[in-house]
Design a protein around this motif. Structure first.
Motif, PDB file in Angstrom:
ATOM      1  N   LYS A 192       0.831  -1.221   0.000  1.00 35.45           N
ATOM      2  CA  LYS A 192       0.000   0.000   0.000  1.00 35.45           C
ATOM      3  C   LYS A 192       0.861   1.264   0.000  1.00 35.45           C
ATOM      4  O   LYS A 192       0.633   2.203   0.775  1.00 35.45           O
ATOM      5  CB  LYS A 192      -0.953  -0.009   1.198  1.00 35.45           C
ATOM      6  CG  LYS A 192      -1.893  -1.210   1.210  1.00 35.45           C
ATOM      7  CD  LYS A 192      -2.746  -1.263   2.462  1.00 35.45           C
ATOM      8  CE  LYS A 192      -3.615  -2.516   2.467  1.00 35.45           C
ATOM      9  NZ  LYS A 192      -4.396  -2.654   3.708  1.00 35.45           N
ATOM     10  N   VAL A 193       1.867   1.266  -0.892  1.00 40.05           N
ATOM     11  CA  VAL A 193       2.711   2.444  -1.069  1.00 40.05           C
ATOM     12  C   VAL A 193       2.743   2.805  -2.553  1.00 40.05           C
ATOM     13  O   VAL A 193       2.421   1.986  -3.409  1.00 40.05           O
ATOM     14  CB  VAL A 193       4.151   2.221  -0.568  1.00 40.05           C
ATOM     15  CG1 VAL A 193       4.156   1.921   0.930  1.00 40.05           C
ATOM     16  CG2 VAL A 193       4.835   1.080  -1.322  1.00 40.05           C
ATOM     17  N   ASN A 194       3.134   4.049  -2.828  1.00 42.36           N
ATOM     18  CA  ASN A 194       3.167   4.528  -4.211  1.00 42.36           C
ATOM     19  C   ASN A 194       4.574   4.699  -4.770  1.00 42.36           C
ATOM     20  O   ASN A 194       4.754   4.784  -5.987  1.00 42.36           O
ATOM     21  CB  ASN A 194       2.430   5.874  -4.314  1.00 42.36           C
ATOM     22  CG  ASN A 194       0.965   5.743  -3.939  1.00 42.36           C
ATOM     23  OD1 ASN A 194       0.246   4.905  -4.480  1.00 42.36           O
ATOM     24  ND2 ASN A 194       0.522   6.571  -2.994  1.00 42.36           N
ATOM     25  N   ASN A 195       5.565   4.777  -3.870  1.00 33.08           N
ATOM     26  CA  ASN A 195       6.929   4.994  -4.333  1.00 33.08           C
ATOM     27  C   ASN A 195       7.929   4.493  -3.299  1.00 33.08           C
ATOM     28  O   ASN A 195       7.547   4.067  -2.180  1.00 33.08           O
ATOM     29  CB  ASN A 195       7.164   6.488  -4.634  1.00 33.08           C
ATOM     30  CG  ASN A 195       6.749   7.366  -3.460  1.00 33.08           C
ATOM     31  OD1 ASN A 195       7.208   7.163  -2.338  1.00 33.08           O
ATOM     32  ND2 ASN A 195       5.868   8.328  -3.713  1.00 33.08           N
ATOM     33  N   LEU A 196       9.212   4.562  -3.637  1.00 28.04           N
ATOM     34  CA  LEU A 196      10.253   4.059  -2.748  1.00 28.04           C
ATOM     35  C   LEU A 196      10.358   4.849  -1.454  1.00 28.04           C
ATOM     36  O   LEU A 196      10.679   4.306  -0.409  1.00 28.04           O
ATOM     37  CB  LEU A 196      11.604   4.101  -3.481  1.00 28.04           C
ATOM     38  CG  LEU A 196      11.947   2.898  -4.365  1.00 28.04           C
ATOM     39  CD1 LEU A 196      13.246   3.144  -5.100  1.00 28.04           C
ATOM     40  CD2 LEU A 196      12.042   1.626  -3.545  1.00 28.04           C
ATOM     41  N   LEU A 197      10.101   6.146  -1.533  1.00 27.61           N
ATOM     42  CA  LEU A 197      10.159   6.989  -0.342  1.00 27.61           C
ATOM     43  C   LEU A 197       9.165   6.489   0.706  1.00 27.61           C
ATOM     44  O   LEU A 197       9.498   6.356   1.882  1.00 27.61           O
ATOM     45  CB  LEU A 197       9.879   8.451  -0.701  1.00 27.61           C
ATOM     46  CG  LEU A 197      10.094   9.476   0.410  1.00 27.61           C
ATOM     47  CD1 LEU A 197      11.545   9.456   0.891  1.00 27.61           C
ATOM     48  CD2 LEU A 197       9.698  10.865  -0.052  1.00 27.61           C
ATOM     49  N   GLU A 198       7.944   6.213   0.267  1.00 27.66           N
ATOM     50  CA  GLU A 198       6.929   5.687   1.197  1.00 27.66           C
ATOM     51  C   GLU A 198       7.327   4.300   1.694  1.00 27.66           C
ATOM     52  O   GLU A 198       7.082   3.966   2.852  1.00 27.66           O
ATOM     53  CB  GLU A 198       5.567   5.611   0.489  1.00 27.66           C
ATOM     54  CG  GLU A 198       4.941   6.972   0.197  1.00 27.66           C
ATOM     55  CD  GLU A 198       3.576   6.837  -0.478  1.00 27.66           C
ATOM     56  OE1 GLU A 198       3.009   5.728  -0.480  1.00 27.66           O
ATOM     57  OE2 GLU A 198       3.099   7.846  -1.014  1.00 27.66           O
TER      58      GLU A 198
END
Length: 201
Positions: A192-198
């Protein structure tokens, strides 16, 4: 006399562990391996009372190495000694056969406690991990999403968290870049994340 095998790519870490073990167990024999291949050779040549294993080493799948040790040397005791988050990695490695998981940031007395506890046949889990497990049990909605990843997805997310590129991951795992990209998309969906940062948060 106790015999130990230290599997870690950092000389300083191995030196520190050698100092601790040499002080705790007199006399003892301590051997070292800087990666999985060297470790496999050592394991075939000698028997050990305890292996202390790092997770992140060049050209080494430590989870597969742990599983191999469990199958091939079922009575061999293994402690994971790593900088990687317990909440993400500990449960999976303990399930694979490790008898303990210690973070490299842990105080010296915790490292010593873990070694002694595992050598007498007990498992070692830190207080932090015990609290996390208790939280998961007490809250039915609380689930470590990393536990729902497949072995391949877990392997890929571990590499992503270290900053590896898709092309490097594909090369190291002998996969097509498109296949790694598909796995990455599925991982993001499951976590449930959109990118590597998350993901790193």
């Amino acid at each position: 006399m106790k015999r130990f095998l230290l599997i870690d790519d950092h000389v300083v870490v191995r030196s520190g562990l050698k100092f601790i073990l040499s002080d705790l167990f007199k006399p003892c024999e301590i051997e070292e391996a800087e990666d999985g291949d060297t470790a496999l050779v050592k394991l075939k040549e000698h028997s050990y009372d305890l292996v202390i294993l790092d997770i992140k080493m060049p050209n080494t799948n430590s989870l597969q190495l742990m599983e191999y040790i469990k199958i091939t040397y079922p009575s061999l005791l293994v402690i994971i000694f790593s900088m990687n988050s317990e909440s993400i990695y500990a449960k999976r490695f303990l399930k694979a056969g490790a008898r303990g998981y210690v973070n490299k940031d842990a105080p010296l007395d915790e490292v010593i406690k873990a070694i002694n506890q595992v050598l007498i046949g007990k498992k070692y889990v830190s207080e932090t991990m015990i609290e996390l497990l208790a939280e998961f049990r007490n809250d039915s909605n609380s689930e470590n999403l990393f536990n729902i990843l497949s072995p391949r997805e877990f392997e890929i997310v571990a590499l992503l968290l270290t900053g590896e590129t898709l092309s490097h991951i594909a090369q190291s795992l002998n996969l097509q870049i498109s296949t790694v990209g598909t796995h990455k998309a599925r991982i993001f969906e499951k976590l449930k994340v959109n990118n590597l940062l998350e993901l790193k948060e």
